[in-house]
Write an enzyme that holds these catalytic residues in place. Structure first.
Site, short mmCIF file in Angstrom:
data_model
loop_
_atom_site.label_atom_id
_atom_site.label_comp_id
_atom_site.label_asym_id
_atom_site.label_seq_id
_atom_site.Cartn_x
_atom_site.Cartn_y
_atom_site.Cartn_z
N CYS A 162 -10.75 -4.59 5.23
CA CYS A 162 -10.30 -5.54 4.19
C CYS A 162 -11.07 -6.68 3.72
CB CYS A 162 -8.38 -5.16 4.27
SG CYS A 162 -7.64 -6.43 3.27
N ARG B 104 -2.40 1.57 -4.72
CA ARG B 104 -1.78 0.95 -3.59
C ARG B 104 -2.24 -0.66 -3.93
NH1 ARG B 104 -3.36 -1.76 1.31
NH2 ARG B 104 -1.74 -1.45 2.69
#
Length: 529
Positions: free
Chosen positions: A338, A443
């Site tokens: 991430c 998302r």
């Protein structure tokens, strides 16, 4: 912990200890202080050892992951398309954890994955495949090939609640060469049955004694009402930690959805397939979309457990708890793949986030799940000590045999692909099909964007072998960690942390280097065998 740890001390030594105004180390409230230390990660803290008066195998890891559902192993797999599909969900559930099936796929594909999990360990099978006397041997072979099982009851109607006439197993057709034969010619008619209303334990005992593969359950008129499988009995014996519903004995199944209108349609299909827990999948869960989704789910499916998130602050958590969330995922930008914190300048160091959200959520009986940044057993222990009820793992479980994808070799190493759901690769998945099924874009609230902004990367991880070796290693390691701390279960861990008996220390960069391998010319880090 506490007074019990002084049982071996003389009065003189005990008095000398009590002369100190404070215990060694910090209590957790003092350690996790942004004004003193800034935001902390797992590597920034260490737990001081306690007093051991019990065996390591007596340590219980039982923990709530929602208000109602308890796991015997507090491990969850992340809803990522390179981590969790049905194979991961089934095998992690057998080992006491739970896998969250990703939704970066079509509704039909995700629904089928949920169905596979729920059908794997059935207890009483209340909707078995049933055939009639008019079906042929080829029909049984087709079912075996497509669904992986045989042992099919035959009724006069070819449906459940019809008069039970016999059963066809793989043995009945193993050496039968004529696929056009009617089932009446090959079926077994001499059956052992159980009566409707029988308890599962009693039915299992009949299976043990009669040595049959299937036990049909019939009512007073001899009509088929359910089926019990011997293979499930064997699974119960081999996997005592399995995450199962207490009434049906089916494996617990969780799956992720988004918050778009289409996700409501998706969720209806998943619930029909037997879904137990829905995870609302968003990098930033504090939105009107997620709040409205929680309220809608609670109205439409009041028995469905809802895990909301992701959040990293008390204020974010407050909105989702108020909306009706049964648990919260904690983490933003801390995962290995991430880059949200780097690119968006938004997020929070994971140790601080887990502590802040867990401390607040505990006031309302809402469990938290530490999601992201888990690299080893020590991080699992720290997340649980910080207040999380379970940990969610992506990188740590990617590369196992049960994760999606094929192995490949590079420079002599066996690898599997692993990517963040915020990566461009994940966002472009299904681009040639229905774009509404792409979970990666939704998302990150980017499904309408013409330019995609990546919040994750794609990479690879080394082969970790099977979950059936790897998860027991993680579980046993966690038990040893809790033994070193001096607690026998996670409830006691949280209690002793709250009462300030478990102490912590802040780790400088030098102390982190000291606590790892150092001073060697070369070494091999073998973590389990």
């Amino acid at each position: 912990m506490g007074e019990d740890s002084y049982l071996c001390l003389s009065e003189e030594i005990k008095k000398k200890l009590e002369e100190y105004s404070e215990k060694d180390g910090y209590d957790l409230d003092s350690l996790i202080c942004s004004r003193r230390h800034g935001g902390l990660t797992y590597n920034d803290i260490i737990i001081l050892p306690g007093y051991i008066d019990f065996e390591v195998n007596s340590v219980s890891l039982e923990s709530h992951i929602t208000k109602k559902i308890v796991l015997k192993t507090p491990f969850m797999s992340s809803p990522m398309d390179t981590v969790t599909e049905s194979d991961m969900a089934i095998n992690l559930a057998l080992l006491g954890g739970i896998g969250v099936i990703h939704h970066n796929c079509t509704i039909e594909e995700q629904t089928e994955m949920v169905r596979k999990v729920k059908k794997f360990e059935n207890g009483f099978i209340t909707s078995p495949i049933v055939l009639s006397l008019n079906h042929r041997v080829r029909d049984v072979r087709r079912i075996k090939e497509e669904l992986g099982f045989s042992g099919i009851p035959i009724t006069d109607t070819g449906q459940l609640n019809g008069k039970l006439l016999g059963i066809v197993t793989s043995r009945d057709i193993q050496f039968h060469n004529n696929d056009e034969s009617f089932l009446s010619e090959v079926m077994t008619k001499d059956l052992v049955t159980g009566s409707e209303g029988i308890r599962l334990e009693e039915a299992n005992e009949i299976l043990r004694s009669c040595k049959k593969g299937k036990l049909p359950i019939v009512d007073k008129e001899g009509n088929l009402t359910a089926l019990l499988s011997r293979s499930d009995l064997m699974k119960n014996l081999h996997f005592p930690l399995a995450s199962k519903l207490p009434d049906s004995k089916q494996l617990i199944c969780a799956a992720a959805v988004g918050t778009r209108p289409d996700d409501r349609i998706r969720l209806k299909h998943l619930v029909e397939a037997g879904l137990d827990i829905v995870v609302l999948d968003s990098s930033q869960g504090n939105s009107i979309y997620q709040i409205n989704m929680i309220k809608w789910i609670k109205k439409e499916f009041p028995n469905l457990e809802v895990i909301a998130g992701n959040v990293v602050t008390r204020e974010q958590a407050a909105n989702l708890i108020s909306a009706g969330a049964d648990a919260l995922r904690v983490g933003m930008g801390s995962g290995s793949i991430c880059i949200t914190q780097e690119i968006m300048a938004v997020g929070r160091p994971q140790a601080t986030a887990v502590y802040a959200v867990s401390e607040f959520a505990s006031k309302f009986g809402v469990p938290t799940i530490a999601d992201g940044g888990i690299e080893n057993i020590g991080h699992i222990t720290k997340a649980l000590a910080l207040g999380a009820s379970a940990v969610m793992m992506g990188n740590l479980l990617a590369g196992t045999t049960e994760s999606p994808g094929q192995y490949y070799y590079r420079d002599g190493q066996r690898l599997k692909s692993y990517r963040g759901m915020g990566s461009i690769d994940a966002m472009e998945h299904l681009s040639g099909k229905n774009k509404g099924d792409n979970a990666a874009s939704s998302r990150y609230f980017g499904e309408a964007d013409t330019i995609r902004v990546a919040q994750g990367v794609s990479g690879s991880v080394i082969d970790k072998g099977s979950l059936h070796v790897y998860v027991p290693y993680l579980r046993t390691g966690l038990q040893h960690s809790l033994q070193d701390i001096g607690v026998q279960n996670l409830t006691e861990l949280r209690k002793q942390v709250k009462e300030k008996n478990i102490r912590f220390e802040f780790r400088t960069v030098a102390s982190q280097l000291e606590g790892n391998v150092h001073g060697l010319d070369s070494y091999q880090k073998k973590l389990w065998s």
